[in-house]
Motif scaffolding. Structure first.
Motif, PDB file in Angstrom:
ATOM      1  N   HIS A  87       0.818  -1.217   0.000  1.00 57.12           N
ATOM      2  CA  HIS A  87       0.000   0.000   0.000  1.00 57.12           C
ATOM      3  C   HIS A  87       0.858   1.277   0.000  1.00 57.12           C
ATOM      4  O   HIS A  87       1.611   1.528   0.945  1.00 57.12           O
ATOM      5  CB  HIS A  87      -0.952  -0.010   1.180  1.00 57.12           C
ATOM      6  N   VAL A  88       0.717   2.061  -1.057  1.00 57.11           N
ATOM      7  CA  VAL A  88       1.528   3.270  -1.254  1.00 57.11           C
ATOM      8  C   VAL A  88       1.465   4.186  -0.029  1.00 57.11           C
ATOM      9  O   VAL A  88       2.498   4.691   0.446  1.00 57.11           O
ATOM     10  CB  VAL A  88       1.053   4.041  -2.515  1.00 57.11           C
ATOM     11  N   ASP A  89       0.267   4.406   0.513  1.00 57.82           N
ATOM     12  CA  ASP A  89       0.142   5.340   1.645  1.00 57.82           C
ATOM     13  C   ASP A  89       0.925   4.852   2.862  1.00 57.82           C
ATOM     14  O   ASP A  89       1.521   5.647   3.582  1.00 57.82           O
ATOM     15  CB  ASP A  89      -1.331   5.550   2.009  1.00 57.82           C
ATOM     16  N   GLU A 187      -8.172  -1.053   2.488  1.00 58.17           N
ATOM     17  CA  GLU A 187      -7.357   0.168   2.564  1.00 58.17           C
ATOM     18  C   GLU A 187      -7.168   0.735   1.160  1.00 58.17           C
ATOM     19  O   GLU A 187      -6.933   1.930   1.009  1.00 58.17           O
ATOM     20  CB  GLU A 187      -5.981  -0.146   3.172  1.00 58.17           C
ATOM     21  N   ALA A 189      -8.177   1.967  -2.641  1.00 56.69           N
ATOM     22  CA  ALA A 189      -9.249   2.922  -2.941  1.00 56.69           C
ATOM     23  C   ALA A 189     -10.606   2.251  -3.205  1.00 56.69           C
ATOM     24  O   ALA A 189     -11.611   2.647  -2.610  1.00 56.69           O
ATOM     25  CB  ALA A 189      -8.842   3.796  -4.130  1.00 56.69           C
ATOM     26  N   LEU A 192     -12.142   0.438  -0.156  1.00 58.69           N
ATOM     27  CA  LEU A 192     -12.373   1.464   0.868  1.00 58.69           C
ATOM     28  C   LEU A 192     -13.633   2.268   0.522  1.00 58.69           C
ATOM     29  O   LEU A 192     -14.519   2.483   1.360  1.00 58.69           O
ATOM     30  CB  LEU A 192     -11.165   2.401   0.961  1.00 58.69           C
ATOM     31  N   TYR A 206      -8.535  11.818  -2.980  1.00 57.17           N
ATOM     32  CA  TYR A 206      -7.329  12.643  -2.889  1.00 57.17           C
ATOM     33  C   TYR A 206      -7.338  13.748  -3.969  1.00 57.17           C
ATOM     34  O   TYR A 206      -7.533  13.461  -5.156  1.00 57.17           O
ATOM     35  CB  TYR A 206      -6.072  11.799  -3.068  1.00 57.17           C
ATOM     36  N   GLN A 211      -6.845  11.940 -11.049  1.00 57.25           N
ATOM     37  CA  GLN A 211      -5.771  10.968 -11.311  1.00 57.25           C
ATOM     38  C   GLN A 211      -6.378   9.784 -12.071  1.00 57.25           C
ATOM     39  O   GLN A 211      -7.556   9.469 -11.906  1.00 57.25           O
ATOM     40  CB  GLN A 211      -5.146  10.466  -9.999  1.00 57.25           C
ATOM     41  N   ARG A 213      -6.191   5.667 -13.281  1.00 54.24           N
ATOM     42  CA  ARG A 213      -5.693   4.321 -13.059  1.00 54.24           C
ATOM     43  C   ARG A 213      -6.398   3.383 -14.040  1.00 54.24           C
ATOM     44  O   ARG A 213      -7.535   3.630 -14.434  1.00 54.24           O
ATOM     45  CB  ARG A 213      -6.000   3.841 -11.617  1.00 54.24           C
ATOM     46  N   TYR A 215      -8.058   0.204 -13.874  1.00 48.00           N
ATOM     47  CA  TYR A 215      -8.597  -0.746 -12.899  1.00 48.00           C
ATOM     48  C   TYR A 215      -8.997  -2.033 -13.619  1.00 48.00           C
ATOM     49  O   TYR A 215      -9.944  -2.037 -14.398  1.00 48.00           O
ATOM     50  CB  TYR A 215      -9.815  -0.141 -12.183  1.00 48.00           C
ATOM     51  N   ARG A 272      -2.301  12.897  -1.842  1.00 47.36           N
ATOM     52  CA  ARG A 272      -1.168  12.045  -1.444  1.00 47.36           C
ATOM     53  C   ARG A 272       0.130  12.734  -1.854  1.00 47.36           C
ATOM     54  O   ARG A 272       0.201  13.319  -2.942  1.00 47.36           O
ATOM     55  CB  ARG A 272      -1.328  10.707  -2.164  1.00 47.36           C
ATOM     56  N   HIS A 275       1.935  12.041  -5.501  1.00 52.69           N
ATOM     57  CA  HIS A 275       0.895  11.239  -6.160  1.00 52.69           C
ATOM     58  C   HIS A 275       1.134  11.118  -7.669  1.00 52.69           C
ATOM     59  O   HIS A 275       1.184  12.124  -8.375  1.00 52.69           O
ATOM     60  CB  HIS A 275      -0.461  11.921  -5.898  1.00 52.69           C
TER      61      HIS A 275
END
Ligand code: NAD
Ligand code: TYD
Length: 335
Positions: A87-89, A187, A189, A192, A206, A211, A213, A215, A272, A275
């Motif tokens: 997890h990046v965060d 956790e 995105a 969550l 964020y 942004q 992605r 998916y 983030r 990011h």
């Protein structure tokens, strides 16, 4: 007959892969080797526990003797490595475990592959290419990781290349885009947002949410790993994704629409650090092997939402205990 060591197989993608492989290959035996960190969960594998071709070993990929014991005892011929801090965060808060597992742990597995002459497949990530402002990443592009998570995964990829060149270890790497689907720890995105929305809790988006992605549905990713494991060229890297990117804000809106919840649940929060605004993969190399994803983003998300709605028993208890402390640290000061 193949004996696979699936490291990190108690996590999200690894458990989906274990189930998929046991179902598809009646002659394969599969050993999940997993440390069971906060992200590892044997409930992800509950339905394969009684399969006589399945075994579980609790162990750390950083522990060379534990890895060697598992390889010997189960006559392993192939390692498929999913084990990682992911997890990046969390990597922004503390990168220590990322360097340990994603770099040193990969080294330990490569040493075992060298010693026992094993086939080695690494489950990598598109994040190693960094923020892709234009066009799409190809496998030969330079690695420009920008988060501690991405850097640790890039370190693993480089070691794999080195062990292929120097020691002739039979390696392949897949670099997957963001996965969605059953058993993803809440956790990340998508799970969550889905689980918050079910409980009418705000979805922390964020920054501007623009942004992007790619998916992809987890089973499409599993099929691609299977294909590369069997038909990929040794020493090579293959990108895995749908090739279609979605803005986070549109993902959040679709989650709410699927659950029949109001868009007012979206809460823009502080962005983030570092990011990556966009990942984008060129997946033509994998397509040339004959692979096509079976799910669009919309279909994959609908299936994912349905699973979380029907499986509260699985995720509700994960959102208590240590998770609450994590959530507080992660989101309290973002508002
Ligand atoms: P996850 O966090 O759900 O699971 C990771 C698993 O690894 C857990 O079961 C954990 O207990 C185990 N683990 C962690 N450290 C370990 C150690 N030292 N020894 C043994 N086991 C250990 O991760 P995931 O989302 O299933 O990702 C699996 C792999 O796929 C990772 O390598 C990740 O980098 C890669 N990947 C993930 C995504 C994604 O969207 N989730 C996309 C592309 C690539
Ligand atoms: P994430 O699931 O953490 O995957 P990654 O950062 O590895 O791609 O996040 C997906 C996207 O969603 C990413 O752009 C960050 C964003 N995001 C949010 O907007 N809010 C959140 O609470 C989280 C966890 C992520």
């Amino acid at each position: 007959m193949k004996n696979l060591l699936v490291t990190g197989g108690a996590g999200f993608i690894g458990s989906n892969f274990a189930r998929y492989m046991l179902g598809k290959y009646p002659a394969y035996c599969l050993v999940v080797y997993d440390k069971l960190t906060y992200a590892g969960n044997l409930e992800n594998l509950r339905d394969v526990e009684t399969n006589s071709r399945y075994a579980f070993v609790r162990g750390d990929i950083c522990d060379a003797s534990g890895v060697e014991r598992a390889v010997r005892e189960h006559a392993i011929d192939t390692i498929v490595n999913f084990a990682a801090e992911t997890h990046v965060d969390r990597s922004i808060m503390d990168a220590d475990a990322f360097i340990q597992t994603d770099v040193y742990g990969t080294y330990v597995l490569l040493e075992a592959a060298k010693k026992f002459g094993l086939r080695y497949h690494q489950v990598g990530t598109d994040e190693v290419y960094g923020w892709v402002e234009q066009g799409s990443s190809r496998e030969g592009d330079p690695l420009e990781p920008r988060s501690p998570y991405a850097a640790s995964k890039a370190g693993g990829d480089l070691l794999i290349h080195a062990y292929f060149i120097t020691h002739d270890v039979q390696t392949t790497i897949t670099r997957g885009a963001n996965n969605i689907g059953p058993y993803q720890f809440p956790e990340k995105a998508v799970p969550l947002f889905v689980t918050n929305a079910i409980d009418n809790i705000p979805l922390p988006l964020y920054g501007d949410g623009k942004q992007q992605r790619d998916y992809q549905f987890v089973l499409d990713h599993c099929e691609a790993i299977d294909l590369v494991l069997h038909r990929g060229k040794i020493g090579e890297v293959y990108n895995v994704g749908t090739g279609v990117e979605t803005h986070n804000i549109d993902m959040a809106r679709l989650v709410l629409k699927l659950l029949n919840k109001p868009e007012s649940l979206i809460q823009h929060v502080v962005d983030r650090k570092g990011h990556d605004r966009r990942y984008s993969l060129d997946v033509s190399k994998l397509r040339a092997l004959g692979w096509e994803p079976a799910h669009t983003f919309e279909a994959g998300l609908a299936q994912t939402v349905k699973w979380y709605v029907e499986n509260e028993w699985w995720w509700r208890k994960l959102k208590s205990g240590e998770y609450r402390e994590y959530y507080r640290k992660q989101y309290e000061e973002r508002k």
